[in-house]
Write a protein that holds these residues in place. Sequence first.
Motif, PDB file in Angstrom:
ATOM      1  N   LEU A 100       2.161  -5.134   7.458  1.00 53.43           N
ATOM      2  CA  LEU A 100       2.557  -6.008   8.369  1.00 53.43           C
ATOM      3  C   LEU A 100       3.199  -5.277   9.556  1.00 53.43           C
ATOM      4  O   LEU A 100       3.983  -4.104   9.168  1.00 53.43           O
ATOM      5  CB  LEU A 100       3.491  -7.000   8.019  1.00 53.43           C
ATOM      6  CG  LEU A 100       3.248  -8.080   6.917  1.00 53.43           C
ATOM      7  CD1 LEU A 100       4.176  -9.200   6.524  1.00 53.43           C
ATOM      8  CD2 LEU A 100       1.867  -9.006   7.783  1.00 53.43           C
ATOM      9  N   PRO A 101       3.366  -5.654  10.590  1.00 51.89           N
ATOM     10  CA  PRO A 101       4.014  -5.104  11.806  1.00 51.89           C
ATOM     11  C   PRO A 101       5.373  -4.847  11.783  1.00 51.89           C
ATOM     12  O   PRO A 101       5.886  -5.769  10.983  1.00 51.89           O
ATOM     13  CB  PRO A 101       3.717  -5.599  13.128  1.00 51.89           C
ATOM     14  CG  PRO A 101       2.431  -6.529  12.742  1.00 51.89           C
ATOM     15  CD  PRO A 101       2.657  -6.802  11.145  1.00 51.89           C
ATOM     16  N   PRO A 102       6.090  -3.728  12.017  1.00 52.18           N
ATOM     17  CA  PRO A 102       7.541  -3.756  11.851  1.00 52.18           C
ATOM     18  C   PRO A 102       8.297  -4.735  12.817  1.00 52.18           C
ATOM     19  O   PRO A 102       7.676  -5.737  13.562  1.00 52.18           O
ATOM     20  CB  PRO A 102       7.978  -2.559  12.848  1.00 52.18           C
ATOM     21  CG  PRO A 102       6.768  -1.618  12.745  1.00 52.18           C
ATOM     22  CD  PRO A 102       5.535  -2.556  12.772  1.00 52.18           C
ATOM     23  N   MET A 103       9.338  -5.500  12.153  1.00 51.53           N
ATOM     24  CA  MET A 103      10.125  -6.772  12.689  1.00 51.53           C
ATOM     25  C   MET A 103      11.504  -6.507  12.532  1.00 51.53           C
ATOM     26  O   MET A 103      11.903  -5.842  12.110  1.00 51.53           O
ATOM     27  CB  MET A 103       9.789  -8.026  11.871  1.00 51.53           C
ATOM     28  CG  MET A 103      10.105  -7.849  10.377  1.00 51.53           C
ATOM     29  SD  MET A 103       9.653  -9.230   9.149  1.00 51.53           S
ATOM     30  CE  MET A 103       7.966  -9.804   9.953  1.00 51.53           C
TER      31      MET A 103
ATOM     32  N   GLN B  19      10.021  -3.334   7.535  1.00 47.89           N
ATOM     33  CA  GLN B  19       8.262  -3.528   7.382  1.00 47.89           C
ATOM     34  C   GLN B  19       7.814  -3.847   6.126  1.00 47.89           C
ATOM     35  O   GLN B  19       8.506  -3.161   5.149  1.00 47.89           O
ATOM     36  CB  GLN B  19       7.624  -2.326   8.028  1.00 47.89           C
ATOM     37  CG  GLN B  19       6.144  -2.388   8.401  1.00 47.89           C
ATOM     38  CD  GLN B  19       5.760  -0.970   9.128  1.00 47.89           C
ATOM     39  OE1 GLN B  19       6.376  -0.136   9.132  1.00 47.89           O
ATOM     40  NE2 GLN B  19       4.273  -1.318   9.476  1.00 47.89           N
ATOM     41  N   TYR B  20       6.923  -4.460   5.884  1.00 45.31           N
ATOM     42  CA  TYR B  20       6.472  -5.001   4.769  1.00 45.31           C
ATOM     43  C   TYR B  20       5.173  -4.465   4.142  1.00 45.31           C
ATOM     44  O   TYR B  20       3.995  -4.535   5.052  1.00 45.31           O
ATOM     45  CB  TYR B  20       6.280  -6.621   4.765  1.00 45.31           C
ATOM     46  CG  TYR B  20       7.813  -7.234   4.812  1.00 45.31           C
ATOM     47  CD1 TYR B  20       8.500  -7.441   3.513  1.00 45.31           C
ATOM     48  CD2 TYR B  20       8.463  -7.452   5.908  1.00 45.31           C
ATOM     49  CE1 TYR B  20       9.716  -8.151   3.644  1.00 45.31           C
ATOM     50  CE2 TYR B  20       9.682  -8.004   6.080  1.00 45.31           C
ATOM     51  CZ  TYR B  20      10.315  -8.131   4.894  1.00 45.31           C
ATOM     52  OH  TYR B  20      11.481  -8.852   5.125  1.00 45.31           O
ATOM     53  N   LEU B  21       5.002  -4.152   3.167  1.00 42.39           N
ATOM     54  CA  LEU B  21       3.579  -4.186   2.667  1.00 42.39           C
ATOM     55  C   LEU B  21       3.291  -5.482   1.790  1.00 42.39           C
ATOM     56  O   LEU B  21       4.203  -5.848   1.087  1.00 42.39           O
ATOM     57  CB  LEU B  21       3.581  -3.070   1.388  1.00 42.39           C
ATOM     58  CG  LEU B  21       2.325  -3.004   0.512  1.00 42.39           C
ATOM     59  CD1 LEU B  21       1.311  -2.548   1.362  1.00 42.39           C
ATOM     60  CD2 LEU B  21       2.567  -2.008  -0.676  1.00 42.39           C
ATOM     61  N   ASP B  22       2.310  -6.316   2.318  1.00 40.20           N
ATOM     62  CA  ASP B  22       2.372  -7.525   1.608  1.00 40.20           C
ATOM     63  C   ASP B  22       1.065  -7.685   0.894  1.00 40.20           C
ATOM     64  O   ASP B  22       0.074  -7.132   0.945  1.00 40.20           O
ATOM     65  CB  ASP B  22       2.074  -8.483   2.978  1.00 40.20           C
ATOM     66  CG  ASP B  22       1.653 -10.147   2.610  1.00 40.20           C
ATOM     67  OD1 ASP B  22       2.543 -10.590   1.934  1.00 40.20           O
ATOM     68  OD2 ASP B  22       0.793 -10.624   3.051  1.00 40.20           O
TER      69      ASP B  22
END
Length: 155
Positions: free
Chosen positions: A85-88, A97-100
Amino acid sequence: MATPDFISALREKIGHEQLWLTGVTAVVEHDGRLLMVKRGDTGAWTPVTGIIDPGEEPAVAAAREVLEEAGVVAVAERLAWVHVLPPMTYPNGDRAQYLDLVFRMRWVSGIPYPADGENTEARWFTVDALPPHSHGFADRIARALSGDTAARFES
């Protein structure tokens, strides 16, 4: 979203610096309907999502999040998608930032309700009448519902 204790402990040390975290998206299907929750913080409709605890198996995390957030018992049928996912930046300034990991889940039991206070609603929707949701979640749902049989889980 409630902040897991391990993240709060990390934040005490690193402040608002960006964390790389692993999360799950649980696309739960039952009789042609999908489980969606309405988030209390943003009002957005989404599948159940959450953060994997240290040492926790991802499929177990997905099932745990569904039970905690919606009061529904579900099991992972397959891993449908792994993406970044994009940085938030959260309202308090924390960055992540997530690895989903997106799982297609099968309902086992339970009637959905907002079980842990993170959501204001939890209910089933037919695939052709889902509530408004972001393009990012539409992609996750589409991949979970696709016929791809890679990374199947047996219960």
